[in-house]
Write an enzyme that holds these catalytic residues in place. Structure first.
Site, mmCIF file in Angstrom:
data_model
loop_
_atom_site.group_PDB
_atom_site.id
_atom_site.type_symbol
_atom_site.label_atom_id
_atom_site.label_comp_id
_atom_site.label_asym_id
_atom_site.label_seq_id
_atom_site.Cartn_x
_atom_site.Cartn_y
_atom_site.Cartn_z
ATOM 1 N N GLU B 60 -7.594 -22.343 18.408
ATOM 2 C CA GLU B 60 -6.759 -21.394 17.665
ATOM 3 C C GLU B 60 -5.264 -21.588 17.907
ATOM 4 O O GLU B 60 -4.449 -21.453 16.988
ATOM 5 C CB GLU B 60 -7.158 -19.950 17.995
ATOM 6 C CG GLU B 60 -8.511 -19.526 17.433
ATOM 7 C CD GLU B 60 -9.697 -20.033 18.241
ATOM 8 O OE1 GLU B 60 -9.488 -20.595 19.344
ATOM 9 O OE2 GLU B 60 -10.833 -19.874 17.773
ATOM 10 N N HIS B 129 -15.662 -8.799 19.622
ATOM 11 C CA HIS B 129 -15.721 -9.191 18.210
ATOM 12 C C HIS B 129 -15.467 -8.014 17.278
ATOM 13 O O HIS B 129 -15.814 -8.079 16.107
ATOM 14 C CB HIS B 129 -17.096 -9.793 17.879
ATOM 15 C CG HIS B 129 -17.288 -11.195 18.343
ATOM 16 N ND1 HIS B 129 -17.376 -11.527 19.663
ATOM 17 C CD2 HIS B 129 -17.392 -12.359 17.662
ATOM 18 C CE1 HIS B 129 -17.547 -12.836 19.779
ATOM 19 N NE2 HIS B 129 -17.551 -13.374 18.581
#
Lengths: 325, 323
Positions: B60, B129
């Site tokens: 990322e 998440h």
């Protein structure tokens, strides 16, 4: 590789400009005429110069917190750089960047960068832009030995290898991450061997030999331009000065390297080395080198004058340029 | 006007902008062959090819940083972070680089980068998440933050974001991808910094954004049965923040509540409440209330997760207390 005399003199001029500019900056910082953190690269001039001399004007670079040399080598003006370090409105960043953030976009400089390893993904993206737009441009990414332990280094080398991006990664290994000897925190002796993990060429070179740097960078750049992907070049070098100007104030009596070690590297000065080469080759006269030094001194004097006499930014400018448009 | 999903609206915006401007390209994890973890980029690879729709490694920080570099190199990258939770790995490039480059370099460089990321809870995916992290980005000068609730705004905001020259964090709610709504075909732009008044009312102002907008509308309908006339405002972007529309409403209603899925403490609601106090203190008949996620990691168990998150019932309860 036949460099030609003009190219060699140009490289000597760049190294001289870096050396004199940074010596001046160091002295001005020591005298407290300029504020903030100042990191100079005295002793490391050959790596910046050799790489940038091998680039074309449209090629791009990313630099580091120790970035004055890269900017100068890519064509930066001493007066606007000095004005920026003085925090003046006429500086490259209107006084908002300072020593660690000088850029000249028109020269393909995508930033000096205060975050160790921060420029590595940016260089990778810059190379991606060249691929997507099918522009024949290479990006050179400068960073230090310390940055090679950052995640960005590993992520970016992998990505650039997978996508065969036209980028060259130039690790200027000066032996220390701030005050920590590189070998105490790094798993390998030669950072270049890390290239193997990403399936790309990695080479170790004498970073104080500007001609060798130029030669190796040229080969890596040609490879990148031909679509064959990135190369990792490790330039072994050394910084004569501290990590940051004035570091004695917080180091106290502590020392992280010996005087002998510093002296040993000073004997391998990139400029003296070139001067010896010039004398031995018979191609370049001492007078020609002397003239370059004299011209650089004049240029630098004018840069300091320009910086001193330039206006400060107006406080009303503080919120300008947070957003574009 | 066609009824399409939030997901399809985003996909349409991407297609239109890829068609319109050859500098636009997409990269991220699974965006190509798989069409995106939430299928937002579905079908784009086949049309636009590997050069412009790029599957990346799971990295990322470098994906975001390569977006910054590509933007500085003259392109208009759209980076997809699979979810904002993973985007935390990219924070250095977002905060230290994307957000600062224009300013720090004296206004001479532009970073026209759109970072899209799904976020939000409600699917029993656990603490790592399920986060809503808009406040982290709202806090940082130099970043635009767009956070659409409706399919039309998903399209209109995304197109507007792609066309301007600043870095944007574009936050999509994972629960909204299947929501359908009227979306104009072809050219449709939602201006940045302009809130939408979804329901007019005179008794209380409910300010919200993203998925909570639906809870706010449901709560307003429930309140109507109790004789409470609530105004519902969807902010649509958090930076720029349309304080004027909010303040105008509060001047009328005298009461304000902010509803959001970020954590209560230090969330966007705190900033919005502060701006209401600063601009409309004399018009307030009650303290500004926040209805938000409890200050806890999001739990896995469905009952616990529901207990942590704000919902229509919470809004109704607080509104009843206020009016």
């Amino acid at each position: 590789m036949d460099l030609g005399k003009d190219k060699m003199l140009e490289m000597y001029r760049m190294m001289t400009r870096i050396r004199l500019f940074e010596t001046q900056v160091r002295d001005l910082a020591t005298a407290s005429e300029i504020p903030g953190f100042v990191h100079v690269s005295i002793g490391e001039e050959a790596s910046a110069t050799g790489v940038c001399a091998a680039l074309r004007p449209a090629d791009r670079i990313t630099s580091t917190h120790r970035g004055h040399g890269h900017l100068i080598a890519k064509g930066g003006r001493l007066d606007r750089m000095m004005a920026e370090i003085f925090g003046k409105r006429t500086g490259y960043c209107k006084g908002k960047g300072g020593s660690m953030h000088i850029v000249d976009f028109s020269l393909g400089i995508l930033g000096a960068n205060g975050i160790v390893g921060g420029g590595i993904p940016i260089a990778t993206g810059s190379a991606l832009a060249a691929v997507v737009t099918q522009r024949d441009e290479v990006t050179a990414c400068f960073f230090g030995d310390g940055a090679s332990n950052e995640g960005t280094f590993h992520e970016s080398l992998n990505l650039a290898a997978v996508w065969k991006l036209p980028v060259i990664y130039v690790c200027e290994n000066n032996g220390f991450g701030e005050f920590t000897p590189m070998q105490t925190v790094t798993s390998v002796t030669d950072i270049a061997v890390r290239a193997q993990a990403y399936g790309i060429p990695g080479i170790v070179i004498d970073g104080n030999d500007v001609l060798e740097v130029y030669r190796c960078a040229s080969e890596a750049i040609a490879r990148a331009r031909a679509g064959e992907g990135p190369t990792l070049i490790e330039c072994k070098t050394y910084r004569w000065e501290g990590h940051v100007v004035g570091e004695q104030a917080f180091l106290g009596k502590a020392s992280y390297r010996s005087e002998e070690e510093v002296a040993e590297w000073k004997a391998r000065c990139p400029l003296i080395r070139f001067e010896k080469f010039a004398a031995e080759s018979g191609m370049i006269s001492a007078a020609e080198l002397k003239k370059i030094r004299a011209e650089t001194e004049v240029e630098l004097e004018a840069a300091v004058k320009f910086a001193r006499e330039s206006p400060l930014p107006d406080p009303a400018e503080v919120t300008d340029d947070v957003f574009s448009g | 006007m066609a009824q399409i999903t939030y997901r399809e609206a985003l996909n349409q915006a991407l297609r239109e902008e890829l068609d319109r401007d050859e500098r636009v390209f997409i990269m991220g994890e699974e965006v190509g062959y798989f069409g995106g973890a939430f299928k937002v980029t579905d079908g784009l690879l086949a049309v636009y090819g590997e050069k412009r729709v790029r599957d990346t490694p799971i990295a990322e920080l470098t994906i975001a940083g390569a977006g910054v570099g590509a933007a500085m190199g003259g392109l208009k990258p759209i980076v997809e972070l699979m979810t904002i939770n993973f985007g935390l790995l990219a924070m250095d490039q977002i905060v230290n680089h994307a957000a600062k480059i224009h300013y720090m370099f004296g206004g001479r460089a532009k970073v026209p980068l759109v970072i899209r990321a799904p976020q939000g809870a409600g699917h029993q995916l656990g603490a790592q998440h399920s986060q809503s992290l808009e406040a982290y980005f709202l806090h940082c000068p130099g970043l635009l933050v767009a956070i659409p609730a409706t399919p039309a705004d998903a399209k209109g905001l995304l197109k507007s974001c792609i066309r301007q020259d600043n870095p944007v964090i574009f936050l999509e709610h994972e629960s909204l991808y299947g929501v359908k709504g009227d979306v104009p075909e072809g050219e449709y732009l939602t201006p940045l910094g302009q809130a939408s008044v979804l329901r007019e009312g005179k008794d209380i102002t409910i300010v919200s954004y993203s998925k909570c907008v639906y809870d706010a509308v449901a709560a307003a309908e429930a309140l109507e049965n109790e004789g409470v006339d609530a105004e519902v405002i969807d902010l649509r972007t958090l930076n720029p923040l349309d304080t004027a529309t909010v303040v105008e409403s509060v001047r009328k209603t005298g009461k304000a509540m902010v509803v959001y899925e970020g954590w209560r403490t230090g969330g966007a609601g705190a900033e919005i409440a502060a701006q209401i106090y600063e601009a409309a203190f004399d018009h307030l008949d009650a303290p500004v209330e926040r209805v938000a996620t409890l200050d806890t990691p999001i739990p896995y168990n469905a009952r616990l997760e529901k207990a942590a998150l704000p919902g229509a019932a919470d809004i109704v309860k607080v509104a009843e207390r206020m009016v």
